[in-house]
Scaffold this active site. Structure first.
Site, PDB file in Angstrom:
ATOM      1  N   GLU A   1      -7.924  -5.200   5.493  1.00 41.67           N
ATOM      2  CA  GLU A   1      -7.873  -4.854   4.073  1.00 41.67           C
ATOM      3  C   GLU A   1      -6.763  -5.621   3.360  1.00 41.67           C
ATOM      4  OE1 GLU A   1      -8.187  -0.852   5.712  1.00 41.67           O
ATOM      5  OE2 GLU A   1      -8.963  -0.233   3.773  1.00 41.67           O
TER       6      GLU A   1
ATOM      7  N   GLY B   1     -13.974   2.490  15.463  1.00 34.97           N
ATOM      8  CA  GLY B   1     -15.129   1.574  15.472  1.00 34.97           C
ATOM      9  C   GLY B   1     -14.831   0.279  16.209  1.00 34.97           C
ATOM     10  N   GLU B   2     -13.588  -0.190  16.095  1.00 35.14           N
ATOM     11  CA  GLU B   2     -13.220  -1.457  16.744  1.00 35.14           C
ATOM     12  C   GLU B   2     -12.927  -1.282  18.226  1.00 35.14           C
ATOM     13  OE1 GLU B   2      -9.921  -3.112  14.479  1.00 35.14           O
ATOM     14  OE2 GLU B   2     -11.022  -2.736  12.621  1.00 35.14           O
TER      15      GLU B   2
ATOM     16  N   HIS C   1     -16.975   2.353   8.827  1.00 33.61           N
ATOM     17  CA  HIS C   1     -15.510   2.283   8.936  1.00 33.61           C
ATOM     18  C   HIS C   1     -15.070   3.592   9.580  1.00 33.61           C
ATOM     19  CE1 HIS C   1     -11.370   1.191   7.505  1.00 33.61           C
ATOM     20  NE2 HIS C   1     -11.245   2.453   7.832  1.00 33.61           N
ATOM     21  N   LEU C   2     -14.770   3.537  10.866  1.00 35.41           N
ATOM     22  CA  LEU C   2     -14.455   4.759  11.616  1.00 35.41           C
ATOM     23  C   LEU C   2     -12.999   4.735  12.062  1.00 35.41           C
ATOM     24  CD1 LEU C   2     -17.675   4.808  13.861  1.00 35.41           C
ATOM     25  CD2 LEU C   2     -17.390   5.723  11.545  1.00 35.41           C
ATOM     26  N   GLY C   3     -12.168   5.496  11.361  1.00 31.66           N
ATOM     27  CA  GLY C   3     -10.762   5.619  11.742  1.00 31.66           C
ATOM     28  C   GLY C   3     -10.383   7.071  11.571  1.00 31.66           C
ATOM     29  N   ASN C   4      -9.141   7.333  11.218  1.00 32.07           N
ATOM     30  CA  ASN C   4      -8.763   8.700  10.891  1.00 32.07           C
ATOM     31  C   ASN C   4      -9.572   9.205   9.718  1.00 32.07           C
ATOM     32  OD1 ASN C   4      -6.892  10.078  12.403  1.00 32.07           O
ATOM     33  ND2 ASN C   4      -5.301   8.602  11.808  1.00 32.07           N
ATOM     34  N   GLY C   5      -9.635   8.352   8.687  1.00 31.67           N
ATOM     35  CA  GLY C   5     -10.580   8.556   7.596  1.00 31.67           C
ATOM     36  C   GLY C   5     -11.810   7.760   7.988  1.00 31.67           C
TER      37      GLY C   5
ATOM     38  N   ASN D   1       0.878  -1.164   0.000  1.00 27.99           N
ATOM     39  CA  ASN D   1       0.000   0.000   0.000  1.00 27.99           C
ATOM     40  C   ASN D   1       0.920   1.220   0.000  1.00 27.99           C
ATOM     41  OD1 ASN D   1      -1.752   2.055   0.579  1.00 27.99           O
ATOM     42  ND2 ASN D   1      -2.585   1.134   2.448  1.00 27.99           N
TER      43      ASN D   1
ATOM     44  N   ARG E   1     -10.493  15.899   8.482  1.00 29.38           N
ATOM     45  CA  ARG E   1     -11.323  16.339   7.339  1.00 29.38           C
ATOM     46  C   ARG E   1     -12.701  16.780   7.830  1.00 29.38           C
ATOM     47  NH1 ARG E   1     -10.350  10.972   4.368  1.00 29.38           N
ATOM     48  NH2 ARG E   1      -8.209  11.142   3.663  1.00 29.38           N
TER      49      ARG E   1
ATOM     50  N   ASP F   1      -6.583  12.773  17.007  1.00 35.36           N
ATOM     51  CA  ASP F   1      -6.675  11.406  17.502  1.00 35.36           C
ATOM     52  C   ASP F   1      -7.838  11.309  18.487  1.00 35.36           C
ATOM     53  OD1 ASP F   1      -6.178   9.029  19.173  1.00 35.36           O
ATOM     54  OD2 ASP F   1      -4.336   8.891  17.988  1.00 35.36           O
TER      55      ASP F   1
ATOM     56  N   HIS G   1     -12.752   3.356   0.701  1.00 36.34           N
ATOM     57  CA  HIS G   1     -12.750   2.334   1.759  1.00 36.34           C
ATOM     58  C   HIS G   1     -13.499   1.071   1.319  1.00 36.34           C
ATOM     59  CE1 HIS G   1     -12.366   5.434   5.305  1.00 36.34           C
ATOM     60  NE2 HIS G   1     -11.177   4.979   4.944  1.00 36.34           N
TER      61      HIS G   1
ATOM     62  N   ARG H   1      -2.753  -2.025  -3.270  1.00 40.02           N
ATOM     63  CA  ARG H   1      -3.917  -1.186  -3.012  1.00 40.02           C
ATOM     64  C   ARG H   1      -3.840   0.003  -3.959  1.00 40.02           C
ATOM     65  NH1 ARG H   1      -4.747   3.505   1.217  1.00 40.02           N
ATOM     66  NH2 ARG H   1      -6.969   3.795   0.908  1.00 40.02           N
TER      67      ARG H   1
HETATM   68  P1  ADP Z   1      -6.535   5.120   9.511  1.00 42.43           P
HETATM   69  O1  ADP Z   1      -7.700   5.787   8.855  1.00 42.43           O
HETATM   70  O2  ADP Z   1      -5.317   5.989   9.614  1.00 42.43           O
HETATM   71  O3  ADP Z   1      -6.263   3.705   9.018  1.00 42.43           O
HETATM   72  P2  ADP Z   1      -7.327   3.778  11.954  1.00 42.43           P
HETATM   73  O4  ADP Z   1      -8.419   2.931  11.410  1.00 42.43           O
HETATM   74  O5  ADP Z   1      -6.077   3.125  12.415  1.00 42.43           O
HETATM   75  O6  ADP Z   1      -6.994   5.004  11.027  1.00 42.43           O
HETATM   76  O7  ADP Z   1      -7.964   4.580  13.214  1.00 42.43           O
HETATM   77  C1  ADP Z   1      -7.231   5.522  13.917  1.00 42.43           C
HETATM   78  C2  ADP Z   1      -8.150   6.234  14.918  1.00 42.43           C
HETATM   79  O8  ADP Z   1      -8.715   5.252  15.821  1.00 42.43           O
HETATM   80  C3  ADP Z   1      -7.390   7.232  15.763  1.00 42.43           C
HETATM   81  O9  ADP Z   1      -8.064   8.464  15.822  1.00 42.43           O
HETATM   82  C4  ADP Z   1      -7.394   6.584  17.133  1.00 42.43           C
HETATM   83  O10 ADP Z   1      -7.448   7.527  18.148  1.00 42.43           O
HETATM   84  C5  ADP Z   1      -8.668   5.786  17.129  1.00 42.43           C
HETATM   85  N1  ADP Z   1      -8.587   4.764  18.190  1.00 42.43           N
HETATM   86  C6  ADP Z   1      -7.790   3.685  18.241  1.00 42.43           C
HETATM   87  N2  ADP Z   1      -7.964   3.047  19.437  1.00 42.43           N
HETATM   88  C7  ADP Z   1      -8.889   3.756  20.135  1.00 42.43           C
HETATM   89  C8  ADP Z   1      -9.502   3.633  21.430  1.00 42.43           C
HETATM   90  N3  ADP Z   1      -9.195   2.653  22.245  1.00 42.43           N
HETATM   91  N4  ADP Z   1     -10.410   4.559  21.800  1.00 42.43           N
HETATM   92  C9  ADP Z   1     -10.725   5.586  20.999  1.00 42.43           C
HETATM   93  N5  ADP Z   1     -10.179   5.758  19.770  1.00 42.43           N
HETATM   94  C10 ADP Z   1      -9.289   4.867  19.334  1.00 42.43           C
END
Ligand code: ADP
Length: 397
Positions: free
Chosen positions: A381, A330-331, A205-209, A7, A238, A280, A179, A90
């Site tokens: 992924e 999300g996880e 799908h809840l992460g940075n993106g 990737n 964003r 974060d 995604h 990817r």
């Molecule tokens: P990316 O989009 O960079 O792949 P990820 O899916 O790794 O991102 O998600 C990163 C986000 O998940 C960060 O904002 C991080 O703070 C949040 N995160 C990870 N673990 C936890 C947790 N235990 N509680 C709250 N947020 C979390």
């Protein structure tokens, strides 16, 4: 069969080597600061991570170091690169050309060049990665797995913006969604768990993106990211969806150029922008717990936006059987899952607090017998890319 998954970003790359007989990870790692001072690569031998600082002027040199490490007898991952039967890449944007993964040849490379216009920040790095592997591992097949492909099943009613229609026909301005590999992976998992392929599912799908997708009987019918990954949910940095009139208003008021404004919407907004604390979620949750009001506000805006999408997608599908949470937040954040779902009990969405007290594991978090099943499903992924790569190349060897 061993599959190498990469990737490529503009100055970084992540990789995994998988044994597809067992779908087990052999090793993984990443390269950072390619072409920038202080470049290094990191490789995981299962016990510890080895970080090596060395000059990595471009992706080909970076990949050469990674390939050397893969065959280094000190690690014992593989004894020769011939053991790698194919490489999965990817690729962010496949536009309308690709509704599924593809074996890469010259025609595909030309098509990817054309897609670059739509993803100027991402596709060039993906192309460079493919070219580097073609040079370093001649004869090994390469497969492109697109973030956009899964969403190509959306109907025009879902993907057309209400702009003059020629903006679509002339410039390809439409909703593409991203995604896709992750949304597809977790929706297939929930179908397998429930033993049904006719489910109406919303995957978050809840992460940075971050993005939400409505999936009806295995097909993406709506997704929150659009022409670019900027649309939809509030993300780490964003803005997600805003009134488009804000752009010209702020350019005028703040005397900003369009580049500065784009930078603000992509890099300085989202929960970072509202909280003023961090992009974060962990930091913002911690600050909110200490009474920092703007951090709480940032989380409230984020949760409400996800809720809006879930409920409206249930309406579009005419029902809802399951919700899936995945991605870093999300996880791992039971609190976010709870606050997102709160208030949707009227449509059968309910969380079991005890079950929801979980992190990073595949688990149902709705109560026994709930109308809408809610799951946490860790995304993978790289495994999804490796599976597609295997499927497209296994008859070639
Ligand atoms: P990316 O989009 O960079 O792949 P990820 O899916 O790794 O991102 O998600 C990163 C986000 O998940 C960060 O904002 C991080 O703070 C949040 N995160 C990870 N673990 C936890 C947790 N235990 N509680 C709250 N947020 C979390």
């Amino acid at each position: 069969m061993k599959i190498f998954v990469i990737n490529c970003g503009s100055s970084s790359l992540k990789f995994q080597l998988l044994d597809m007989q067992t779908e087990e990870l052999i090793t993984s790692g990443l390269v950072e600061r390619i072409g920038i001072e202080g470049s290094c690569y990191l490789i995981n031998d299962g016990q510890e991570k080895h970080r090596v600082f060395t000059d990595l002027p471009d992706h080909a040199v970076a990949l050469q170091h990674v390939l050397d490490a893969l065959v280094d007898p000190k690690f014992g991952f593989i004894s020769s690169l011939d053991e790698i039967s194919a490489v999965g890449h990817r690729v962010v944007h496949g536009a309308e050309a690709y509704a599924s993964s593809v074996l890469i040849d010259d025609d595909v490379m030309n098509e990817l060049e054309k897609c670059t216009e739509l993803a100027p920040l991402h596709n060039p790095a993906n192309i460079i990665g493919i070219e580097a592997i073609q040079k370093l591992m001649p004869g090994t097949p390469n497969v492109g797995v697109f973030d956009t492909a899964f969403h190509q099943t959306m109907e025009p009613a879902a993907y057309i913006y209400a702009l003059p229609y020629e903006m679509y026909t002339k410039h390809g301005v439409r909703r593409y969604g991203f995604h896709g590999t992750s949304h597809k992976y977790v929706s297939e998992r929930v179908s397998a768990i429930l033993g049904r392929d006719d489910l109406k599912v919303v995957t978050c799908h809840l992460g940075n993106g971050a993005s939400v997708t409505a999936i009806d009987s295995g097909k993406s019918v709506e997704t929150s990211m659009g022409f670019t990954p900027l649309e939809g949910l509030v993300m780490g940095t964003r803005s997600g969806q805003i009134d488009p009139a804000i752009i010209s208003f702020l350019m005028d008021k703040e005397n900003m150029t369009i580049d500065e404004l784009n930078n603000m919407l992509n890099k300085k907004s989202g929960i970072l922008g509202v909280s003023g604390v961090s992009s974060d979620f962990r930091d913002v949750e911690a600050a909110a717990d200490e009474g920092h009001e703007r951090s709480q506000l940032a989380l409230d805006v984020f949760h409400r936006r996800v809720k809006r999408y879930i409920a409206s997608y249930a309406a579009v599908m005419g029902g809802l059987d399951a919700i899936v949470f995945t991605g870093g937040l999300g996880e791992n954040s039971g609190r976010s899952r709870k606050l997102i779902c709160e208030g949707m009990e009227f449509m059968g969405v309910e969380i079991d607090d005890e079950r929801n007290d979980t992190r990073g594991k595949e688990v149902e978090i709705s109560p026994e017998g709930a109308k809408v099943k809610i799951y946490v499903i860790p995304t993978n992924e790289e495994l999804a890319i490796a599976r597609d790569t295997l499927a497209l190349t296994k008859d070639l060897v």
